[in-house]
Enzyme design. Structure first.
Site, PDB file in Angstrom:
ATOM      1  N   HIS A  55     -57.560  29.231 -14.184  1.00 45.92           N
ATOM      2  CA  HIS A  55     -57.845  30.375 -15.049  1.00 45.92           C
ATOM      3  C   HIS A  55     -56.895  31.482 -14.615  1.00 45.92           C
ATOM      4  CE1 HIS A  55     -61.812  28.366 -14.845  1.00 45.92           C
ATOM      5  NE2 HIS A  55     -61.977  28.794 -16.069  1.00 45.92           N
ATOM      6  N   ASP A  58     -58.098  32.972 -11.464  1.00 47.73           N
ATOM      7  CA  ASP A  58     -58.129  32.153 -10.240  1.00 47.73           C
ATOM      8  C   ASP A  58     -56.887  32.470  -9.414  1.00 47.73           C
ATOM      9  OD1 ASP A  58     -60.322  30.864 -11.305  1.00 47.73           O
ATOM     10  OD2 ASP A  58     -59.202  29.083 -11.931  1.00 47.73           O
ATOM     11  N   MET A  89     -52.222  22.551 -17.120  1.00 48.20           N
ATOM     12  CA  MET A  89     -53.164  23.261 -18.004  1.00 48.20           C
ATOM     13  C   MET A  89     -53.535  24.617 -17.426  1.00 48.20           C
ATOM     14  SD  MET A  89     -56.681  24.034 -17.979  1.00 48.20           S
ATOM     15  CE  MET A  89     -58.037  22.908 -17.722  1.00 48.20           C
ATOM     16  N   GLU A 182     -63.344  23.230 -25.383  1.00 50.60           N
ATOM     17  CA  GLU A 182     -64.349  22.566 -24.526  1.00 50.60           C
ATOM     18  C   GLU A 182     -65.753  23.020 -24.900  1.00 50.60           C
ATOM     19  OE1 GLU A 182     -63.563  22.996 -20.355  1.00 50.60           O
ATOM     20  OE2 GLU A 182     -65.554  22.292 -19.775  1.00 50.60           O
ATOM     21  N   LYS A 184     -70.016  23.041 -24.638  1.00 51.29           N
ATOM     22  CA  LYS A 184     -71.120  22.961 -23.674  1.00 51.29           C
ATOM     23  C   LYS A 184     -72.364  23.449 -24.410  1.00 51.29           C
ATOM     24  CE  LYS A 184     -72.322  24.264 -18.943  1.00 51.29           C
ATOM     25  NZ  LYS A 184     -71.982  25.088 -17.760  1.00 51.29           N
ATOM     26  N   GLU A 218     -66.133  17.318 -21.589  1.00 48.41           N
ATOM     27  CA  GLU A 218     -66.520  17.214 -20.167  1.00 48.41           C
ATOM     28  C   GLU A 218     -67.742  16.311 -20.036  1.00 48.41           C
ATOM     29  OE1 GLU A 218     -66.728  20.669 -17.487  1.00 48.41           O
ATOM     30  OE2 GLU A 218     -68.672  19.880 -16.824  1.00 48.41           O
ATOM     31  N   HIS A 221     -71.140  18.122 -19.603  1.00 48.20           N
ATOM     32  CA  HIS A 221     -71.600  18.915 -20.746  1.00 48.20           C
ATOM     33  C   HIS A 221     -72.228  18.044 -21.828  1.00 48.20           C
ATOM     34  CE1 HIS A 221     -68.581  22.311 -19.578  1.00 48.20           C
ATOM     35  NE2 HIS A 221     -69.408  21.986 -18.607  1.00 48.20           N
ATOM     36  N   ASP A 246     -62.256  16.626 -18.975  1.00 44.03           N
ATOM     37  CA  ASP A 246     -62.862  17.116 -17.737  1.00 44.03           C
ATOM     38  C   ASP A 246     -63.781  16.033 -17.179  1.00 44.03           C
ATOM     39  OD1 ASP A 246     -61.538  19.493 -17.814  1.00 44.03           O
ATOM     40  OD2 ASP A 246     -63.295  20.755 -18.174  1.00 44.03           O
ATOM     41  N   ASP A 256     -75.729  22.243 -15.338  1.00 49.51           N
ATOM     42  CA  ASP A 256     -74.395  21.647 -15.227  1.00 49.51           C
ATOM     43  C   ASP A 256     -74.096  21.352 -13.756  1.00 49.51           C
ATOM     44  OD1 ASP A 256     -71.813  20.901 -15.915  1.00 49.51           O
ATOM     45  OD2 ASP A 256     -71.059  22.958 -15.965  1.00 49.51           O
ATOM     46  N   ASP A 258     -71.569  19.173 -12.375  1.00 50.34           N
ATOM     47  CA  ASP A 258     -70.152  19.060 -11.968  1.00 50.34           C
ATOM     48  C   ASP A 258     -69.969  18.241 -10.689  1.00 50.34           C
ATOM     49  OD1 ASP A 258     -69.417  20.642 -14.157  1.00 50.34           O
ATOM     50  OD2 ASP A 258     -69.452  22.498 -13.008  1.00 50.34           O
ATOM     51  N   ASP A 292     -62.995  18.191 -13.203  1.00 51.85           N
ATOM     52  CA  ASP A 292     -63.639  19.508 -13.235  1.00 51.85           C
ATOM     53  C   ASP A 292     -64.971  19.372 -12.512  1.00 51.85           C
ATOM     54  OD1 ASP A 292     -64.409  22.060 -13.635  1.00 51.85           O
ATOM     55  OD2 ASP A 292     -64.829  21.866 -15.769  1.00 51.85           O
TER      56      ASP A 292
HETATM   57  C1  GLT Z   1     -66.163  26.637 -15.654  1.00 51.35           C
HETATM   58  C2  GLT Z   1     -66.804  25.618 -16.548  1.00 51.35           C
HETATM   59  C3  GLT Z   1     -65.908  24.462 -16.816  1.00 51.35           C
HETATM   60  C4  GLT Z   1     -64.687  24.834 -17.585  1.00 51.35           C
HETATM   61  C5  GLT Z   1     -63.789  25.724 -16.844  1.00 51.35           C
HETATM   62  C6  GLT Z   1     -62.692  26.194 -17.779  1.00 51.35           C
HETATM   63  S1  GLT Z   1     -64.558  27.008 -16.042  1.00 51.35           S
HETATM   64  O1  GLT Z   1     -66.168  26.192 -14.337  1.00 51.35           O
HETATM   65  O2  GLT Z   1     -68.012  25.188 -15.944  1.00 51.35           O
HETATM   66  O3  GLT Z   1     -66.568  23.429 -17.451  1.00 51.35           O
HETATM   67  O4  GLT Z   1     -63.972  23.653 -17.844  1.00 51.35           O
HETATM   68  O5  GLT Z   1     -62.920  27.447 -18.253  1.00 51.35           O
HETATM   69 MN    MN Z   2     -69.385  21.556 -16.098  1.00 50.85          MN
HETATM   70 MN    MN Z   3     -65.135  21.832 -17.794  1.00 50.21          MN
END
Ligand code: GLT
Ligand code: MN
Ligand code: MN
Length: 391
Positions: A55, A58, A89, A182, A184, A218, A221, A246, A256, A258, A292
């Site tokens: 980002h 970041d 990216m 993306e 969510k 993702e 998500h 992702d 979420d 991750d 991600d």
């Molecule tokens: C954030 C989010 C991710 C996105 C990122 C891109 S930032 O951490 O949870 O799923 O991909 O903005």
């Molecule tokens: Mn996520």
């Molecule tokens: Mn993501």
């Protein structure tokens, strides 16, 4: 036994926010120190990653001066070059600052919407400077709790206006860039607009420059919405719209998570890698394989690199498992038996003659219905390949 060591050809990438995650959650403070972006890149190069994503904030702090920005960017570019790491990216942080508390492109306040566009244009300039050709849009704050605050149709119209403005900006600057949207369903907002990859795929068809825009699905998500991630990705691939991906893991429809790629939902991860790698015969996805995800909060810095190595290693192991599965003669035999690929003269494009012939045809429906499809055996073969019981 192959080494499963990553190579640049694998196109594995990590976000600065992923390996730099400090283990903060809504209930607890950081459990490990922040990593400097240049150090992250050095370490990513060392463990065999190909790319690093970011980002705007970041890398460049929200309130950095122009001079500071240039110094940071120059140093980061040197770190990337020194360690053989590319920046495939970039994206914009449109969720961290309180100004975005009620969204960015969809905010009711036109000044917030204008600021979001300004911030994105600067982020796109940064991406171009770093050599990135993919720009991700994750609208984490583009949603509601008090849903009466705006007509959700207006929110979609504002999103469209923002995308059309930004693709025009890219063209006006002479940049080459693909946008990746993306989805969510929720978190951090109670409900987020354009909540799944399917919603995004349709939304894209309504844009002025639809050919410049794809999706960034993702794993976590889509699982939060209780949906098949593999089917969503397949639909994006079939539409020529998988611009980025992702990869991570998620245990059911919860917050979420991750998690490290493949650490949950192993069967789905297998089917996903099989699809992306095209081992069943479909066209292979050629873009970055981005993780991600982040290390458990229990980990110190060494644990972060265990996490990152684990993501890449699991992907490569699943790739080898998928190749073995699709080369297995028993699997091939079942698929050949069931696919009935020979063209049936009753099918194909409509003509009134064919339709008349079809209407007059009688079918042995009971005979057809009696046939067992051997999917139990097919699925068991997949499980045995996954568990290493067949090679
Ligand atoms: C954030 C989010 C991710 C996105 C990122 C891109 S930032 O951490 O949870 O799923 O991909 O903005
Ligand atoms: Mn996520
Ligand atoms: Mn993501």
């Amino acid at each position: 036994m192959p080494s499963f060591d990553p190579t640049p050809a694998d196109q594995f990438s990590f976000g600065l926010w992923t390996v730099g995650n400090v283990g903060r959650d809504p209930f607890g403070d950081p459990t490990r120190p922040a990593l400097n972006p240049d150090d992250s890149v050095r370490k990513l190069g060392e463990i065999g990653a190909w790319g690093v994503n970011l980002h705007d904030n970041d890398l460049v702090p929200f309130d950095a001066s122009a001079g500071e920005r240039d110094r940071i960017v120059t140093s980061f570019q040197k770190a990337c070059a020194d360690n053989g790491v590319v920046v495939p990216m970039c994206t914009t942080n449109l969720f961290g600052h309180p100004v975005f508390k009620d969204g960015a492109y969809t905010s009711n306040d036109p000044k917030v919407r204008a600021f979001a566009l300004q911030k994105t244009m600067a982020g796109i300039d940064l991406a171009v400077e770093l050599g990135a050709e993919i720009y991700v849009f994750w609208g984490g704050r583009e949603g509601t709790e008090a849903d009466a605050c705006r007509d959700p149709q207006v929110a979609i119209q504002r999103m469209r206006e923002a995308m059309n403005y930004l693709t025009s900006y890219v063209k006006d600057q002479g940049y080459t860039m693909t946008f990746a949207l993306e989805a969510k369903p929720n978190e951090p907002r109670s409900d987020i607009y354009l909540s799944t990859t399917g919603h995004m795929l349709h939304f894209i068809t309504t844009l002025d420059d639809a050919d410049m825009v794809g999706v960034n699905p993702e794993v976590a998500h889509e699982n939060m919405a209780g949906l098949s991630f593999v089917h969503g990705v397949a639909q994006a691939m079939e539409a020529g719209k998988l611009a980025h991906i992702d990869l991570n893991a998620q245990k059911g429809p919860r917050y979420d998570q991750d998690l490290r790629f493949g650490s949950e939902g192993l069967k789905e991860a297998f089917l996903l890698v099989r699809l992306l790698e095209g081992t069943a015969g479909n066209a292979r996805y050629t873009g970055p394989r981005h993780f991600d995800a982040h290390a458990y909060r229990t980990e110190d810095q060494a644990g972060v690199w265990d996490f990152a190595r684990g993501c890449m290693r699991t992907y490569k192991i699943l790739q080898a498992r998928a190749q073995a599965f699709d080369a297995d003669p028993e699997v091939k035999a079942i698929l050949a038996e069931q696919s009935c690929e020979t063209a049936d003269p009753l099918l194909g494009s409509y003509t009134s003659e064919k339709a008349a012939e079809l209407s007059a045809t009688s079918f042995d429906v009971d005979g057809i219905a009696k046939r067992g499809l051997r999917y139990e055996h097919l699925d068991q073969l997949m499980i045995e390949h996954l568990l290493g019981a067949r090679s």
